[in-house]
Motif scaffolding. Sequence first.
Motif, short mmCIF file in Angstrom:
data_model
loop_
_atom_site.label_atom_id
_atom_site.label_comp_id
_atom_site.label_asym_id
_atom_site.label_seq_id
_atom_site.Cartn_x
_atom_site.Cartn_y
_atom_site.Cartn_z
N GLY A 147 0.91 -1.15 0.14
CA GLY A 147 -0.06 -0.15 -0.06
C GLY A 147 0.85 1.19 -0.07
N GLY A 148 0.48 2.19 -0.55
CA GLY A 148 1.14 3.44 -0.60
C GLY A 148 1.91 3.77 -1.89
N LEU A 149 2.80 4.64 -2.06
CA LEU A 149 3.67 4.91 -3.47
C LEU A 149 4.99 5.17 -3.20
N VAL A 150 5.47 4.53 -4.21
CA VAL A 150 7.06 4.44 -4.16
C VAL A 150 7.35 5.05 -5.45
N THR A 151 8.39 5.97 -5.59
CA THR A 151 8.75 6.57 -6.72
C THR A 151 10.21 6.71 -6.72
N VAL A 152 11.03 5.98 -7.76
CA VAL A 152 12.43 6.09 -7.72
C VAL A 152 12.83 6.39 -9.01
N SER A 153 13.08 7.61 -9.05
CA SER A 153 13.71 8.46 -10.45
C SER A 153 15.22 8.45 -10.66
N GLY A 154 15.70 8.10 -9.34
CA GLY A 154 17.16 8.50 -9.54
C GLY A 154 17.73 7.71 -8.21
N GLY A 155 19.19 7.43 -8.20
CA GLY A 155 19.73 6.79 -7.11
C GLY A 155 20.02 5.36 -7.67
N GLU A 156 20.59 4.53 -6.67
CA GLU A 156 20.95 3.34 -6.86
C GLU A 156 20.42 2.44 -5.52
N ILE A 157 19.53 1.08 -5.74
CA ILE A 157 19.19 0.17 -4.89
C ILE A 157 20.14 -1.12 -5.27
N SER A 158 21.08 -1.27 -4.52
CA SER A 158 22.11 -2.21 -4.79
C SER A 158 22.58 -3.11 -3.93
N ASP A 159 22.80 -4.46 -4.28
CA ASP A 159 23.66 -5.40 -3.32
C ASP A 159 22.86 -5.81 -2.06
N ASN A 160 21.41 -5.77 -2.29
CA ASN A 160 20.65 -6.05 -1.09
C ASN A 160 20.09 -7.51 -1.33
N ILE A 161 19.90 -8.09 0.00
CA ILE A 161 19.43 -9.46 -0.32
C ILE A 161 18.30 -9.94 0.58
N SER A 162 17.36 -10.93 0.03
CA SER A 162 16.31 -11.22 0.64
C SER A 162 16.61 -12.88 0.96
N VAL A 163 16.39 -13.20 2.14
CA VAL A 163 16.72 -14.80 2.42
C VAL A 163 15.50 -15.23 2.87
N GLY A 164 14.96 -16.30 2.10
CA GLY A 164 13.54 -17.10 2.53
C GLY A 164 12.26 -16.06 2.07
N GLY A 165 12.63 -14.93 1.17
CA GLY A 165 11.48 -14.27 0.85
C GLY A 165 11.86 -13.88 -0.88
N ASN A 166 11.18 -12.92 -1.20
CA ASN A 166 11.21 -12.40 -2.39
C ASN A 166 11.41 -11.07 -2.74
#
Length: 170
Positions: A80-99
């Motif tokens: 729910g809600g709103l996420v806007t990603v127009s710049g920057g970096e989402i990197s090298d993250n990990i989900s373990v046992g999820g998606n």
Amino acid sequence: SMTGGTISGCRSEYNGGEIYLEDGKVNLGGTGIITSCEGRKGGAICILKTSSNVPTFTMTSGTVAECSSVSDGGAVYLEGGLVTVSGGEISDNISVGGNGGGVSIATGNFIMPEGGTASITGNTALIDASKGGCGGGIYVSSVTSDVFVDVFSGESMDNTADRFGGGLCV
């Protein structure tokens, strides 16, 4: 708003290792860095709509990196809600046992608008105890029609998933 500085090493036993947002607006831009945070859903940021107000997270630049979840959304979890990603970096993250090693969307709106320069790179979704492992970069799962994903720009590279959709799984 966060336009500079570093937030590092935050941890939550529940949701949102750094930011838990039910109401209001959070902006990440400039040289702001969120790194090495841990949470159940949303290693760095969990946006969870619980009322008629629409929580909003906007990322125009900055970095969300090396965060982890033990459920969905290594970096960002949206329900729910709103996420806007127009710049920057989402990197090298990990989900373990999820998606969603980078971003996991259950409901709500996720937008990467035209003309943006955002990158979602090097994120990983791992299987744990036969759960998860889908959508290394972005995972979209909704049992309702309350999810909208618009990607008009940016890049998704070098994301991996143990099961389905290294870059995107819907």
